[in-house]
Enzyme design. Structure first.
Site, PDB file in Angstrom:
ATOM      1  N   ASP A  82     -39.693   0.614  48.353  1.00 51.46           N
ATOM      2  CA  ASP A  82     -40.945   0.063  47.837  1.00 51.46           C
ATOM      3  C   ASP A  82     -41.299   0.682  46.486  1.00 51.46           C
ATOM      4  O   ASP A  82     -41.056   1.868  46.253  1.00 51.46           O
ATOM      5  CB  ASP A  82     -42.062   0.336  48.846  1.00 51.46           C
ATOM      6  CG  ASP A  82     -43.315  -0.463  48.551  1.00 51.46           C
ATOM      7  OD1 ASP A  82     -43.208  -1.512  47.878  1.00 51.46           O
ATOM      8  OD2 ASP A  82     -44.403  -0.048  48.984  1.00 51.46           O
ATOM      9  N   HIS A  99     -36.697  -3.951  39.603  1.00 53.87           N
ATOM     10  CA  HIS A  99     -35.703  -4.265  40.618  1.00 53.87           C
ATOM     11  C   HIS A  99     -34.313  -3.794  40.186  1.00 53.87           C
ATOM     12  O   HIS A  99     -33.540  -3.278  41.005  1.00 53.87           O
ATOM     13  CB  HIS A  99     -35.694  -5.765  40.908  1.00 53.87           C
ATOM     14  CG  HIS A  99     -36.967  -6.264  41.518  1.00 53.87           C
ATOM     15  ND1 HIS A  99     -37.517  -5.714  42.658  1.00 53.87           N
ATOM     16  CD2 HIS A  99     -37.812  -7.271  41.139  1.00 53.87           C
ATOM     17  CE1 HIS A  99     -38.636  -6.359  42.965  1.00 53.87           C
ATOM     18  NE2 HIS A  99     -38.833  -7.304  42.060  1.00 53.87           N
ATOM     19  N   LEU A 193     -19.120   4.747  55.479  1.00 49.85           N
ATOM     20  CA  LEU A 193     -20.549   4.460  55.505  1.00 49.85           C
ATOM     21  C   LEU A 193     -20.724   2.997  55.842  1.00 49.85           C
ATOM     22  O   LEU A 193     -20.011   2.145  55.313  1.00 49.85           O
ATOM     23  CB  LEU A 193     -21.191   4.763  54.144  1.00 49.85           C
ATOM     24  CG  LEU A 193     -22.658   4.340  53.982  1.00 49.85           C
ATOM     25  CD1 LEU A 193     -23.558   5.169  54.890  1.00 49.85           C
ATOM     26  CD2 LEU A 193     -23.107   4.468  52.528  1.00 49.85           C
TER      27      LEU A 193
END
Length: 305
Positions: A82, A99, A193
């Protein structure tokens, strides 16, 4: 040490009404096909996906920062990324700049997770509620998402990163759905991962789609009322594609103190950490702070100590 079971993942299926046409399978349908086509895979009550996904164990983990203990590291970290828009606004920039900067932060956290032995990283990239944002911003976010997937493909393969996209993919463009299927197929055997990216996702959506899947099984006579339990529901949640479906630690950046409809079922016993930093400013120091806080807590899971 390596154990594996390799499975074909179809990207297209034939249209029964016209064999010359192909229809795109959604990523959600694609994952369900993997499960249904696996020899000996039970119709119900499988707690994890380990029986049908190749697992690789990397035995070396780079040295942890001072103060962190390897045996106390979370296996699964989730992040609500956020603050991108506010970061850009503070600098007089367009939201798109925030972004793009947020993608850089994600790359850095992915690298740290791989180095420090965290097995699963789930990030909240785009909520079902975000579709109401201005069209120009939504279009940019979808374009950026597709661009990042395309540009990072070789890195994912090279660094042993498995990628899964969770959420309501029916709202995504056919080209993006095709790319998602391709990247999930290409990286399915990686296990250094596991990166799960939540796009067009919400916790409520996840529970509802799981209930629909279970109702369909009941309607077809595959399960009985007494078969429905927590384990069965968890099998149908979108995070069930991961070895560790539920996060040990959830981080939210930007100082907001809520989980915003993210992984509602899965965070039942998750430790929460709220960082003041906006996501583009969240780096190694902030990540260490969150991990340190996690390791100082005593997880009881409802029991007395």
């Amino acid at each position: 040490m390596l154990s594996s079971l390799r499975l074909p993942i179809p990207i297209y299926c034939s249209n029964s009404s016209n064999n010359n046409n192909n229809s795109l399978i959604s990523p959600r349908q694609n994952r369900r096909l993997i499960r249904n086509q696996t020899p000996g895979f039970p119709n119900r009550l499988l707690a994890t996906t380990n029986e049908y996904v190749e697992v690789k164990e990397y035995e070396t983990t780079e040295q942890l920062p001072e103060g962190l203990q390897a045996e106390a590291m979370p296996r699964h970290v989730a992040v609500i990324m956020d603050g991108n828009g506010r970061w850009a606004k503070q600098r007089g920039l367009a939201p798109s700049a925030g972004h793009e900067e947020g993608v850089r932060s994600l790359r850095a956290i992915m690298e740290l997770c791989g180095k420090w032995g965290i097995k699963v990283l789930t990030v909240f990239a785009f909520s079902t509620d975000n579709w109401i944002r201005p069209r120009v911003e939504v279009d940019f976010l979808m374009s950026l998402f597709q661009k990042v997937l395309e540009s990072e493909m070789e890195k994912f393969k090279r660094e042993g990163i498995r990628v899964s996209i969770i959420g309501d993919s029916s709202k995504l463009s056919p080209s993006l759905q095709k790319l998602i299927n391709h990247i999930e197929e290409t990286t399915k055997n990686n296990s250094r991962l596991h990166l799960m990216v939540a796009v067009s996702y919400s916790g409520k959506y996840d529970v509802v789609q799981a209930c629909k899947a279970i109702a369909a099984q009941a309607k077809d006579g595959l399960i009985q009322l007494e078969d429905i339990n927590e384990s069965l529901i968890e099998q149908e949640l979108e995070t069930n594609c991961a070895e560790y479906p539920s996060p040990d630690l959830l981080i939210r950046t930007s100082g907001e103190l809520r989980i915003s409809n993210f992984l509602l079922w899965q965070v039942a016993y998750t430790e929460l950490f709220f960082a003041e930093a906006l996501w583009p400013d969240f780096g190694e120091a902030e990540f260490i702070e969150a991990l340190t806080s996690f390791q100082q807590r005593k997880r009881r899971f409802g029991a007395r100590t």
